[in-house]
Design a protein around this motif. Structure first.
Motif, short mmCIF file in Angstrom:
data_model
loop_
_atom_site.label_atom_id
_atom_site.label_comp_id
_atom_site.label_asym_id
_atom_site.label_seq_id
_atom_site.Cartn_x
_atom_site.Cartn_y
_atom_site.Cartn_z
N PRO A 57 6.19 8.93 -4.08
CA PRO A 57 7.29 9.85 -3.71
C PRO A 57 8.49 9.77 -4.64
CG PRO A 57 6.47 8.66 -1.80
CD PRO A 57 5.80 8.05 -2.98
N GLN B 64 11.54 6.27 0.83
CA GLN B 64 10.45 7.21 1.06
C GLN B 64 9.12 6.57 0.67
OE1 GLN B 64 11.80 10.62 -1.30
NE2 GLN B 64 11.77 11.78 0.59
N PRO B 65 8.58 5.71 1.53
CA PRO B 65 7.27 5.15 1.18
C PRO B 65 6.18 6.20 1.30
CG PRO B 65 7.93 4.43 3.36
CD PRO B 65 9.08 5.22 2.81
N LEU B 66 5.06 5.92 0.63
CA LEU B 66 3.93 6.85 0.62
C LEU B 66 3.17 6.71 1.94
CD1 LEU B 66 2.47 8.88 -1.19
CD2 LEU B 66 1.18 7.00 -2.15
N VAL B 67 3.52 7.55 2.90
CA VAL B 67 2.92 7.46 4.24
C VAL B 67 2.35 8.82 4.61
CG1 VAL B 67 3.35 6.91 6.66
CG2 VAL B 67 4.58 5.68 4.91
N GLY B 68 1.13 8.80 5.13
CA GLY B 68 0.48 10.04 5.57
C GLY B 68 -0.65 9.70 6.52
N TRP B 69 -1.55 10.67 6.74
CA TRP B 69 -2.67 10.40 7.63
C TRP B 69 -3.57 9.30 7.07
CZ3 TRP B 69 -2.28 11.72 12.39
CH2 TRP B 69 -1.58 12.86 12.75
N GLY B 70 -3.66 9.23 5.76
CA GLY B 70 -4.48 8.19 5.13
C GLY B 70 -3.95 6.79 5.39
N SER B 71 -2.65 6.70 5.76
CA SER B 71 -2.07 5.39 6.03
C SER B 71 -2.72 4.73 7.24
CB SER B 71 -0.57 5.51 6.26
OG SER B 71 0.03 6.10 5.16
N TRP C 258 -5.91 4.81 7.99
CA TRP C 258 -7.08 4.11 7.45
C TRP C 258 -6.65 2.82 6.75
CZ3 TRP C 258 -11.98 3.12 7.51
CH2 TRP C 258 -12.58 2.50 6.40
N GLN C 259 -5.58 2.92 5.93
CA GLN C 259 -5.09 1.72 5.23
C GLN C 259 -4.67 0.64 6.23
OE1 GLN C 259 -2.00 3.36 2.65
NE2 GLN C 259 -3.41 3.27 0.92
N ASN D 155 0.81 -1.23 0.00
CA ASN D 155 0.00 0.00 0.00
C ASN D 155 0.84 1.27 0.00
OD1 ASN D 155 -2.72 -1.00 0.09
ND2 ASN D 155 -2.21 -1.81 2.10
N TRP D 156 2.13 1.14 0.30
CA TRP D 156 2.96 2.35 0.45
C TRP D 156 3.76 2.68 -0.81
CZ3 TRP D 156 2.76 -1.70 3.92
CH2 TRP D 156 3.68 -2.72 3.72
N TRP D 157 3.51 1.98 -1.91
CA TRP D 157 4.09 2.36 -3.20
C TRP D 157 2.97 2.50 -4.21
CZ3 TRP D 157 8.67 3.74 -1.93
CH2 TRP D 157 9.46 2.98 -1.09
N PRO E 271 -1.81 8.92 0.69
CA PRO E 271 -1.87 7.52 0.25
C PRO E 271 -3.25 7.05 -0.19
CG PRO E 271 -1.56 7.63 2.62
CD PRO E 271 -1.59 9.04 2.14
N LEU E 272 -4.31 7.79 0.16
CA LEU E 272 -5.66 7.28 -0.12
C LEU E 272 -6.17 7.67 -1.51
CD1 LEU E 272 -7.73 7.50 3.17
CD2 LEU E 272 -6.92 5.49 1.97
#
Lengths: 268, 183
Positions: A170, B126-133, B135-136, A123-125, A193-194
């Motif tokens: 990113p 740099q993974p895609l991490v934020g507040w939405g993470s 929820w994920q 989920n992080w890429w 990410p959403l």
């Protein structure tokens, strides 16, 4: 509690993980190719399974519907022919003006169609894999687009497949130009990410005058993406960040990244 | 029986990784892809031995990373860290209870991705991490928790259907047979 076999298992797994993580990049790419090739029969099977309903639907489509579709396609084809003639005339005019001004001639785009075969399971890429590889002439950093706009760039290449890093990841930053009177430029970077339809257009000048609805294109700076590929439209007014040092705004992407099936790889 | 269980878990892991990469339904509807490897790790920890846990961590991690933008091998240790303590303490776990499986699945689905992201961040990625993470993460926990009892039921059924079952011994002994009638 700990027996000898537990120590052995712990040591073996740690050793394998450390070994694989510390391999040189060439060895890693070979290993990824070897491990990934195990999935090839399943990809073929999935492709056939996806094709099956379409084939079945084709076989039961009535003649009247086929004739209607042919008629629609003929009309579209005629319209596109006229548009192509107009575009060719514009291109000739553009070339004449360029030569009269002594500007460099613009190279036409060479495109190759590719199927999206899988998405990143993490989920992080935000990446996808396409069914073109080095044997098809694909190289890293080639732009990838659909008819609506830019999708991303090729990040790694194996023999038969390539990984495409999508806009919003990113690792995919794009120099962008806003179609407004001041021609503001900024960098497209990840937003959240959403929602994969929105990205941040950041590092805009503090005097940037962005309005919702303005088009955003690639600026051509950086050398990876040629100038003029549509990226999206400005979704909201620019907001100052870092105490007004620069501004940023959200951009709604033109391409639907959640429903990619076929993409075009742009060749230099 | 253990060897068959290990083969079964590895085959399930292979299919799970493949399905996660080609079926985007969960990602499109819920905004996150559900990872089935932690749930499979719970099954491996409770039904196989340390070899099974180690093999699933190594092969499952490598398969997952080969289809992902993760650095190859980064998922091995988080999976092993999830499965190894449970394997050591499995005698104290009521493994047959679906609620226990659900709770363990939730814990594993929470810990494994969090550790992977921590490893990525500590490795300079740099993974895609934020507040939405968040929820994920919650979707992954809920999905993993719900998937664990299903995986247990499915793999136990496969094991009973295709695996070797030792013949149950009867209480009959010829020397203690009660002979009736006259000789």
């Amino acid at each position: 509690m700990f027996k000898q076999k537990h120590y052995l298992a712990l040591g073996a797994v740690t050793l394998v993980a450390v070994l694989v993580l510390s391999l040189p990049s060439s060895a890693v790419s070979h290993l990824i190719l070897a491990v990934g090739s195990l999935f090839l029969p399943l990809f073929g099977l999935a492709n056939s399974a996806q094709q099956l309903p379409a084939d079945l639907a084709d076989s039961v489509l009535p003649r009247r519907e086929l004739l209607r579709q042919i008629d629609t396609l003929r009309r579209q084809n005629d319209l596109l022919k006229v548009q192509a003639l107009q575009a060719a005339a514009t291109a000739r005019e553009n070339e004449q003006l360029r030569s009269s001004l002594g500007w460099q001639r613009q190279v036409p785009w060479k495109l190759k169609l590719a199927n999206v075969v899988m998405r990143d399971p993490a989920n992080w890429w935000r990446t996808v894999q396409i069914d073109l590889g080095s044997r098809d002439g694909i190289q890293t950093n080639q732009p990838v687009l659909v008819a609506d706009g830019l999708v991303g760039r090729v990040s790694s290449v194996s023999l038969t497949r390539s990984q495409v890093v999508l806009i919003g990841d990113p690792n995919c930053r794009i120099s962008a130009l806003v179609e407004n009177p001041t021609h503001d430029t900024g960098i497209i970077s990840a937003s959240g990410p959403l929602d994969n339809s929105l990205v941040e257009l950041t590092y805009l000048s503090s005097s940037a005058n962005l309005k919702p609805g303005q088009n955003v294109f690639t600026s051509g700076l950086g050398g990876v993406f040629p100038k003029g590929i549509p990226i999206g439209i400005v979704a909201e007014d620019a907001q100052p960040v870092e105490f007004g040092l620069y501004t940023e705004a959200r951009v709604k992407l033109s391409a639907n990244l959640g429903a990619l099936e076929q993409v075009w790889v742009l060749f230099p | 029986m253990n060897v068959f269980n290990i083969i079964l878990v590895l085959a399930a892991a292979f299919l799970a990784v493949f399905c996660e990469s080609v079926l985007p339904a969960a990602r499109n509807w819920l905004g996150a892809q559900i990872d089935l490897l932690p749930a499979l790790m719970i099954f491996a920890a409770l039904n196989t031995n340390t070899a099974g846990v180690s093999l699933l961590a190594i092969f499952g991690g490598l398969w997952f990373d080969s289809l992902s933008a993760n650095p190859l091998g980064v998922s091995i240790l988080p999976l092993f860290i999830v499965g190894f303590p449970i394997c050591l303490q499995r005698e104290f776990i009521l493994r047959e209870l679906p609620f226990a499986q659900l709770v363990l699945g939730a814990i594993a689905s929470a810990v494994a991705p969090a550790l992977t992201v921590l490893l990525l961040l500590s490795g300079g990625k740099q993974p895609l991490v934020g507040w939405g993470s968040i929820w994920q993460w919650l979707v992954m926990i809920a999905g993993g928790a719900l998937a664990t009892p299903i995986i247990f039921a499915l793999l136990n059924w496969c094991n009973h259907a295709f695996g070797y079952q030792p013949r149950a011994e009867t209480s009959f002994r010829p020397d203690r047979e009660i002979r009736r009638g006259r000789k």
